[in-house]
Design a protein around this motif. Structure first.
Motif, PDB file in Angstrom:
ATOM      1  N   LEU A   1       0.823  -1.206   0.000  1.00 55.97           N
ATOM      2  CA  LEU A   1       0.000   0.000   0.000  1.00 55.97           C
ATOM      3  C   LEU A   1       0.857   1.256   0.000  1.00 55.97           C
ATOM      4  N   ASN A   2       1.864   1.286   0.871  1.00 49.46           N
ATOM      5  CA  ASN A   2       2.755   2.439   0.993  1.00 49.46           C
ATOM      6  C   ASN A   2       4.185   1.961   1.178  1.00 49.46           C
ATOM      7  N   VAL A   3       5.115   2.680   0.560  1.00 45.49           N
ATOM      8  CA  VAL A   3       6.532   2.350   0.684  1.00 45.49           C
ATOM      9  C   VAL A   3       7.325   3.622   0.946  1.00 45.49           C
ATOM     10  N   ARG A   4       8.243   3.540   1.909  1.00 38.66           N
ATOM     11  CA  ARG A   4       9.153   4.647   2.183  1.00 38.66           C
ATOM     12  C   ARG A   4      10.584   4.119   2.157  1.00 38.66           C
ATOM     13  N   ASP A   5      11.398   4.648   1.244  1.00 36.97           N
ATOM     14  CA  ASP A   5      12.808   4.300   1.137  1.00 36.97           C
ATOM     15  C   ASP A   5      13.660   5.475   1.615  1.00 36.97           C
ATOM     16  N   ARG A   6      14.630   5.200   2.473  1.00 32.24           N
ATOM     17  CA  ARG A   6      15.539   6.237   2.954  1.00 32.24           C
ATOM     18  C   ARG A   6      16.979   5.775   2.715  1.00 32.24           C
ATOM     19  N   ALA A   7      17.616   6.396   1.737  1.00 26.38           N
ATOM     20  CA  ALA A   7      18.988   6.036   1.384  1.00 26.38           C
ATOM     21  C   ALA A   7      19.974   6.934   2.125  1.00 26.38           C
ATOM     22  N   SER A   8      21.002   6.331   2.680  1.00 22.78           N
ATOM     23  CA  SER A   8      22.047   7.076   3.387  1.00 22.78           C
ATOM     24  C   SER A   8      23.336   7.031   2.577  1.00 22.78           C
ATOM     25  N   ILE A   9      23.910   8.218   2.314  1.00 25.05           N
ATOM     26  CA  ILE A   9      25.160   8.332   1.562  1.00 25.05           C
ATOM     27  C   ILE A   9      26.244   8.794   2.527  1.00 25.05           C
TER      28      ILE A   9
END
Length: 294
Positions: free
Chosen positions: A120-128
């Protein structure tokens, strides 16, 4: 709507029985099926395939006073389980498109089948990191079960061409890690994510993961390929304060092999982060963020 769903709907309406009464009749025969599952079958949102579900369909023929085979005969063959079907209906979380035989990889995970659920919902948090390399991607998702008995989902992660390996996955919060298989040659990881409870049709569950990276070069983009339509998608990129790019742009592609289309410049805030929000993402499309260091 499938032939099975149409016939089931006609039979239920002709019987005059409510789904609650039908469920009670099933329970009296030792068959456990939720009202939500019966409703999904009627509307064609899911179809019975598991052995216990097929037993329920046979019992429904008796309860609804139908001839033997009136419902079971309209189910048709089981959904195909080949290479491309698995790729388009079973896997969630493919970070780069590649011509990889995913069916072969799934077979290595003991023939896991597509899960009757949707995201239903997706949250991606990429760390550089400070070295300009991707450290990890934290994934938070909400899934909804189409049938009773959903207790796990399948994840596939492919690495970028410059990465040394497909990295690793860590399950957090309301899920845990099951079986994991890696293909070093194709830099592919396939993992079984086990939920904290067994879902019934209509129930929602949470999946929280950390996808650890093993990069070998500077990062310049992060994206997701959508294998199914998705209501809301939030992508965030968090940069190390000592490694902030000069500019960020959002982009989209109509397919993994289609050209990227720039959809606008993104503001990098005082927290050294940028984000992209996508409503109603379409199956097969790619959405992402790219940046320039110089």
């Amino acid at each position: 709507m499938s032939e099975f769903a149409e016939e089931l709907t006609r039979a239920v309406e002709a019987s005059g029985l409510s789904l609650e009464r039908i469920q009670r009749h099933l329970e009296s025969r030792g068959v456990q099926v939720s009202q939500s599952t019966l409703s999904y079958w009627r509307r064609g949102r899911s179809r019975p395939e598991r052995p216990e579900s097929l037993s329920a369909v046979a019992a429904l023929e008796e309860i609804l006073r139908l001839e033997t085979g009136a419902l079971t005969g309209r189910l048709g063959d089981r959904r195909p389980r080949g290479r491309w079907v698995e790729r388009t209906t079973a896997l969630e979380g493919i970070w780069a498109a590649a011509a990889i035989d995913l069916g072969r990889e799934i077979a290595r995970v003991d023939h896991l089948l597509p899960v009757p659920a949707r995201y239903l919902n997706v949250r991606d948090r990429a760390s550089i990191g400070k070295d300009r390399r991707e450290v990890e991607i934290r994934v938070s998702t909400v899934i909804e079960a189409f049938e009773d008995g959903v207790d796990r989902v399948l994840l596939a992660k492919t690495a970028d061409g410059t990465d040394r390996s497909p990295g690793d996955v860590v399950a957090e919060g309301s899920c845990r890690l099951g079986r994991v298989r890696k293909d070093a040659e194709h830099k592919l990881l396939v993992a079984e994510i086990i939920l904290d409870r067994v879902l019934r049709a209509g129930d929602t569950g949470l999946v929280d993961l950390r996808l650890l990276s093993d990069p070998g070069a500077d990062s310049s983009r992060v994206d997701r390929t959508f294998l199914r339509p998705l209501r809301n998608y939030l992508l965030e990129v968090e940069f190390h304060p000592d490694a902030v790019p000069v500019r960020c742009h959002s982009f989209t592609k109509q397919g993994p092999d289609a050209p990227a289309v720039d959809t606008g410049e993104l503001w990098i805030g005082t927290t050294a982060a940028a984000h992209l929000l996508v409503h109603e993402a379409q199956a097969g499309h790619v959405h992402g963020i790219r940046w320039e260091w110089e």
